[in-house]
Design a protein around this motif. Structure first.
Motif, PDB file in Angstrom:
ATOM      1  N   LEU A  51      -8.425 -29.349   2.668  1.00  0.00           N
ATOM      2  CA  LEU A  51      -8.985 -28.180   2.346  1.00  0.00           C
ATOM      3  C   LEU A  51      -9.036 -27.839   0.684  1.00  0.00           C
ATOM      4  N   ILE A  52     -10.176 -27.861   0.242  1.00  0.00           N
ATOM      5  CA  ILE A  52     -10.215 -27.814  -1.364  1.00  0.00           C
ATOM      6  C   ILE A  52     -10.306 -26.244  -1.808  1.00  0.00           C
ATOM      7  N   SER A  53     -11.470 -25.644  -1.294  1.00  0.00           N
ATOM      8  CA  SER A  53     -11.469 -24.439  -1.759  1.00  0.00           C
ATOM      9  C   SER A  53     -12.207 -23.411  -0.516  1.00  0.00           C
ATOM     10  N   ARG A  54     -12.265 -22.146  -0.986  1.00  0.00           N
ATOM     11  CA  ARG A  54     -12.944 -21.336   0.015  1.00  0.00           C
ATOM     12  C   ARG A  54     -13.895 -20.423  -0.469  1.00  0.00           C
ATOM     13  N   ARG A  55     -14.766 -19.836   0.243  1.00  0.00           N
ATOM     14  CA  ARG A  55     -15.757 -18.885  -0.146  1.00  0.00           C
ATOM     15  C   ARG A  55     -15.897 -18.038   0.925  1.00  0.00           C
ATOM     16  N   TRP A  56     -15.811 -16.498   0.741  1.00  0.00           N
ATOM     17  CA  TRP A  56     -15.644 -15.455   1.570  1.00  0.00           C
ATOM     18  C   TRP A  56     -17.102 -14.804   1.103  1.00  0.00           C
ATOM     19  N   LEU A  57     -17.407 -14.002   2.228  1.00  0.00           N
ATOM     20  CA  LEU A  57     -18.355 -12.906   2.091  1.00  0.00           C
ATOM     21  C   LEU A  57     -17.778 -11.979   2.904  1.00  0.00           C
ATOM     22  N   ILE A  58     -17.344 -10.785   2.139  1.00  0.00           N
ATOM     23  CA  ILE A  58     -16.494  -9.662   2.884  1.00  0.00           C
ATOM     24  C   ILE A  58     -17.735  -8.469   2.516  1.00  0.00           C
ATOM     25  N   GLU A  67     -18.029 -10.939  -2.736  1.00  0.00           N
ATOM     26  CA  GLU A  67     -17.544 -12.500  -2.569  1.00  0.00           C
ATOM     27  C   GLU A  67     -16.455 -12.692  -3.211  1.00  0.00           C
ATOM     28  N   VAL A  68     -15.542 -13.761  -2.518  1.00  0.00           N
ATOM     29  CA  VAL A  68     -14.470 -14.211  -3.081  1.00  0.00           C
ATOM     30  C   VAL A  68     -14.538 -15.578  -3.046  1.00  0.00           C
ATOM     31  N   VAL A  69     -14.287 -16.411  -3.965  1.00  0.00           N
ATOM     32  CA  VAL A  69     -14.314 -17.980  -4.250  1.00  0.00           C
ATOM     33  C   VAL A  69     -13.077 -18.357  -4.834  1.00  0.00           C
ATOM     34  N   GLY A  70     -12.507 -19.172  -4.414  1.00  0.00           N
ATOM     35  CA  GLY A  70     -11.092 -19.741  -4.803  1.00  0.00           C
ATOM     36  C   GLY A  70     -10.628 -21.320  -4.667  1.00  0.00           C
ATOM     37  N   GLU A  71      -9.914 -21.710  -5.091  1.00  0.00           N
ATOM     38  CA  GLU A  71      -9.297 -22.947  -4.656  1.00  0.00           C
ATOM     39  C   GLU A  71      -8.353 -22.758  -3.607  1.00  0.00           C
ATOM     40  N   GLY A  99     -15.278  -3.591   8.820  1.00  0.00           N
ATOM     41  CA  GLY A  99     -16.101  -4.315   7.904  1.00  0.00           C
ATOM     42  C   GLY A  99     -15.996  -5.747   8.613  1.00  0.00           C
ATOM     43  N   THR A 100     -16.954  -6.812   7.890  1.00  0.00           N
ATOM     44  CA  THR A 100     -16.899  -7.890   8.424  1.00  0.00           C
ATOM     45  C   THR A 100     -16.492  -9.080   7.217  1.00  0.00           C
ATOM     46  N   MET A 101     -16.001 -10.296   7.918  1.00  0.00           N
ATOM     47  CA  MET A 101     -16.025 -11.272   6.789  1.00  0.00           C
ATOM     48  C   MET A 101     -16.594 -12.733   7.528  1.00  0.00           C
ATOM     49  N   GLU A 102     -16.874 -13.644   6.740  1.00  0.00           N
ATOM     50  CA  GLU A 102     -17.464 -14.715   6.829  1.00  0.00           C
ATOM     51  C   GLU A 102     -17.420 -15.758   5.925  1.00  0.00           C
ATOM     52  N   GLY A 103     -17.477 -17.023   5.912  1.00  0.00           N
ATOM     53  CA  GLY A 103     -17.482 -17.859   4.798  1.00  0.00           C
ATOM     54  C   GLY A 103     -17.521 -19.301   5.212  1.00  0.00           C
ATOM     55  N   ALA A 104     -16.787 -20.012   4.391  1.00  0.00           N
ATOM     56  CA  ALA A 104     -16.723 -21.667   4.432  1.00  0.00           C
ATOM     57  C   ALA A 104     -15.631 -22.290   3.763  1.00  0.00           C
ATOM     58  N   TYR A 105     -14.924 -23.311   4.279  1.00  0.00           N
ATOM     59  CA  TYR A 105     -13.968 -23.943   3.458  1.00  0.00           C
ATOM     60  C   TYR A 105     -14.614 -25.152   3.186  1.00  0.00           C
ATOM     61  N   THR A 106     -14.535 -25.599   1.850  1.00  0.00           N
ATOM     62  CA  THR A 106     -15.046 -26.890   1.447  1.00  0.00           C
ATOM     63  C   THR A 106     -13.934 -28.007   1.626  1.00  0.00           C
ATOM     64  N   PHE A 115     -17.355 -31.865   2.650  1.00  0.00           N
ATOM     65  CA  PHE A 115     -18.242 -31.241   3.750  1.00  0.00           C
ATOM     66  C   PHE A 115     -17.735 -29.792   3.841  1.00  0.00           C
ATOM     67  N   GLU A 116     -18.652 -28.996   4.356  1.00  0.00           N
ATOM     68  CA  GLU A 116     -18.329 -27.572   4.590  1.00  0.00           C
ATOM     69  C   GLU A 116     -17.762 -27.142   5.989  1.00  0.00           C
ATOM     70  N   ALA A 117     -16.788 -26.410   6.337  1.00  0.00           N
ATOM     71  CA  ALA A 117     -16.328 -26.036   7.455  1.00  0.00           C
ATOM     72  C   ALA A 117     -16.679 -24.771   7.623  1.00  0.00           C
ATOM     73  N   PRO A 118     -18.066 -24.204   8.212  1.00  0.00           N
ATOM     74  CA  PRO A 118     -17.944 -22.734   8.111  1.00  0.00           C
ATOM     75  C   PRO A 118     -16.862 -21.766   9.077  1.00  0.00           C
ATOM     76  N   ILE A 119     -16.700 -20.566   8.453  1.00  0.00           N
ATOM     77  CA  ILE A 119     -15.843 -19.695   8.859  1.00  0.00           C
ATOM     78  C   ILE A 119     -16.834 -18.648   9.646  1.00  0.00           C
ATOM     79  N   PRO A 120     -16.800 -18.569  11.110  1.00  0.00           N
ATOM     80  CA  PRO A 120     -17.350 -17.544  11.586  1.00  0.00           C
ATOM     81  C   PRO A 120     -17.435 -16.153  11.155  1.00  0.00           C
ATOM     82  N   GLN A 121     -18.319 -15.337  11.191  1.00  0.00           N
ATOM     83  CA  GLN A 121     -18.076 -13.842  11.050  1.00  0.00           C
ATOM     84  C   GLN A 121     -17.114 -13.252  11.979  1.00  0.00           C
ATOM     85  N   PHE A 122     -16.282 -12.289  11.559  1.00  0.00           N
ATOM     86  CA  PHE A 122     -15.149 -11.428  12.490  1.00  0.00           C
ATOM     87  C   PHE A 122     -15.318 -10.396  11.727  1.00  0.00           C
TER      88      PHE A 122
END
Length: 131
Positions: A51-58, A67-71, A99-106, A115-122
């Motif tokens: 897992l290299i990085s994460r990207r969240w939409l909150i 939006e939160v992006v980080g290693e 509220g909700t969160m969703e995103g992806a792990y690189t 490749f991207e591993a999507p994080i389903p909305q919760f």
């Protein structure tokens, strides 16, 4: 949820999520609602990946996005061999009671494939708010 990319059929990541309201840290009178979330990440593919990085939409209840992006996650970049699982707990806050969160792990395979591993909305919600 599982991500198996047609371009990278040997890579697949399953993600499970549990949430809880942090009543002791929240201050509803100041419109601050804190939540913890625990994410389990399992390599269900045939090849190891990191897992290299994460990207969240909150997004809060009135639609305000952050939006939160980080290693990595929680200061780590876990390496998962096929069948291995990594779990971590983190937290976030809203100015609304849900509220909700969703995103992806690189992810990056040992052979350099990304490749991207999507994080389903919760949903994160104070108890007894939604049915």
């Amino acid at each position: 949820m599982q991500d198996t990319s047609p371009e990278h059929p040997d890579y697949a990541i399953a993600i499970d999520i549990a949430t809880r309201y942090l009543d002791e840290q929240s201050r509803p009178d100041e419109e601050l609602y804190y939540f913890a979330y625990t994410i389990g990440i399992r390599n269900t593919g045939a090849r190891a990946a990191r897992l290299i990085s994460r990207r969240w939409l909150i997004v809060d209840a009135i639609g305000f996005p952050r939006e939160v992006v980080g290693e990595g996650v929680v200061g780590e970049q876990p390496h998962l061999r096929p069948g291995e699982r990594f779990e971590y707990t983190s937290s976030t806050f809203f100015k609304t009671p849900y509220g909700t969160m969703e995103g992806a792990y690189t992810m990056r395979g040992d052979d350099g494939t990304e490749f991207e591993a999507p994080i389903p909305q919760f949903v994160l919600c104070i108890p007894r708010m939604l049915h």
